[in-house]
Design an enzyme around this catalytic site. Structure first.
Site, mmCIF file in Angstrom:
data_model
loop_
_atom_site.group_PDB
_atom_site.id
_atom_site.type_symbol
_atom_site.label_atom_id
_atom_site.label_comp_id
_atom_site.label_asym_id
_atom_site.label_seq_id
_atom_site.Cartn_x
_atom_site.Cartn_y
_atom_site.Cartn_z
ATOM 1 N N GLY A 15 -9.288 -8.197 -12.759
ATOM 2 C CA GLY A 15 -8.354 -9.274 -13.071
ATOM 3 C C GLY A 15 -7.429 -9.016 -14.244
ATOM 4 O O GLY A 15 -6.927 -9.961 -14.846
ATOM 5 N N ASN A 112 2.387 -9.484 -3.852
ATOM 6 C CA ASN A 112 1.330 -8.522 -4.204
ATOM 7 C C ASN A 112 1.869 -7.494 -5.192
ATOM 8 O O ASN A 112 3.077 -7.273 -5.266
ATOM 9 C CB ASN A 112 0.853 -7.804 -2.925
ATOM 10 C CG ASN A 112 -0.299 -6.853 -3.198
ATOM 11 O OD1 ASN A 112 -1.220 -7.163 -3.948
ATOM 12 N ND2 ASN A 112 -0.252 -5.671 -2.593
ATOM 13 N N HIS A 114 1.256 -3.375 -6.112
ATOM 14 C CA HIS A 114 0.643 -2.156 -5.575
ATOM 15 C C HIS A 114 0.889 -1.008 -6.557
ATOM 16 O O HIS A 114 2.008 -0.860 -7.069
ATOM 17 C CB HIS A 114 1.265 -1.831 -4.208
ATOM 18 C CG HIS A 114 0.668 -0.622 -3.589
ATOM 19 N ND1 HIS A 114 -0.561 -0.645 -2.951
ATOM 20 C CD2 HIS A 114 1.094 0.664 -3.539
ATOM 21 C CE1 HIS A 114 -0.843 0.574 -2.526
ATOM 22 N NE2 HIS A 114 0.136 1.382 -2.867
HETATM 23 C C1 GRF Z 1 -4.098 -2.948 -9.564
HETATM 24 O O1 GRF Z 1 -3.982 -1.571 -9.833
HETATM 25 C C2 GRF Z 1 -3.189 -3.375 -8.460
HETATM 26 O O2 GRF Z 1 -2.029 -2.625 -8.357
HETATM 27 C C3 GRF Z 1 -4.034 -3.163 -7.232
HETATM 28 O O3 GRF Z 1 -5.352 -3.467 -7.637
HETATM 29 C C4 GRF Z 1 -5.488 -3.286 -9.040
HETATM 30 C C5 GRF Z 1 -5.997 -4.577 -9.616
HETATM 31 O O4 GRF Z 1 -6.352 -4.468 -10.945
HETATM 32 N N1 GRF Z 1 -3.538 -3.968 -6.138
HETATM 33 P P1 GRF Z 1 -6.771 -5.747 -11.780
HETATM 34 O O5 GRF Z 1 -7.936 -6.405 -11.055
HETATM 35 O O6 GRF Z 1 -5.587 -6.673 -11.853
HETATM 36 O O7 GRF Z 1 -7.165 -5.237 -13.113
#
Ligand code: GRF
Length: 193
Positions: A15, A112, A114
């Site tokens: 998160g 989203n 990525h």
């Molecule tokens: C991030 O690297 C995002 O790009 C991908 O999942 C990861 C989530 O990280 N979709 P976090 O849970 O927000 O630290």
């Protein structure tokens, strides 16, 4: 002034992007309110971080599939979002493929982030894909979610160099720093449209 847009954040992991969004809101840099943080993983750190900010949380129904919710589970998620008058669904490390019930309920309203410069390196562990490909630069992308994985309209991107000696961990950490800048800024752009 009009009411603040109502966001739900969905995540499966630690998160850190959720925290970046909530901190941007608290700092007045993102005009929105996170009214619900939901996870498919009951023990996900994102849920305890949300509670730390005093935000409501929910755990999604267990699914027999690893990569998606069950159709009934996704319908229950849509109901939960509607009950909370959610206007925007923000994915932040949410590890389930979004299917039709959610896509239909929130057309062009699911966003989203990525960890690559899409369309390069779609799918899982994009930073490892970038290292394996030997590229000099990768980054992160904020995009709308549609039925195709990591393929919706791009809202914003930030570049990140791949440095000599990078490991998967060091590269992912550098991408995450960029994510935490990009996500609040890209979301602010979308919400001001
Ligand atoms: C991030 O690297 C995002 O790009 C991908 O999942 C990861 C989530 O990280 N979709 P976090 O849970 O927000 O630290």
């Amino acid at each position: 002034m009009s009411a603040l847009p109502r966001l739900a954040v969905l995540g499966s992991g630690k998160g850190s992007n959720f925290v970046a969004l909530q901190e941007a809101i608290l700092a007045g840099k993102l005009r929105a309110q996170i009214v619900l943080v939901a996870s498919d993983m009951a023990d996900a750190v994102i849920l305890s971080r949300a509670l730390g900010f005093g935000l409501p949380t929910a755990t999604l129904p267990p699914s027999p599939f690893r990569t998606k919710l069950s159709p009934e589970g996704e319908i229950a998620l849509v109901e939960l979002l509607k009950e909370n008058d959610i206007e925007w669904v923000v994915l932040a490390g949410y590890m389930r493929v979004v299917k039709e019930p959610l896509l239909k309920a929130f057309p062009q309203r699911i966003i989203n982030i990525h960890p690559s410069l899409l369309p390069a390196f779609k799918g899982l562990k994009a930073w490892e894909q970038a290292l394996a490909a030997g590229v000099a630069e990768t980054g992160c992308t904020v995009h709308y979610v549609n039925q195709d994985i990591d393929a919706g309209e791009i809202i914003g991107q930030q570049r990140v160099p791949v440095l000599p000696g990078d490991t998967a961990e060091s590269l992912h950490a550098r991408i995450q720093v960029a994510e935490h800048e990009l996500y609040p800024a890209a979301l602010a752009k979308v919400l001001s449209r």
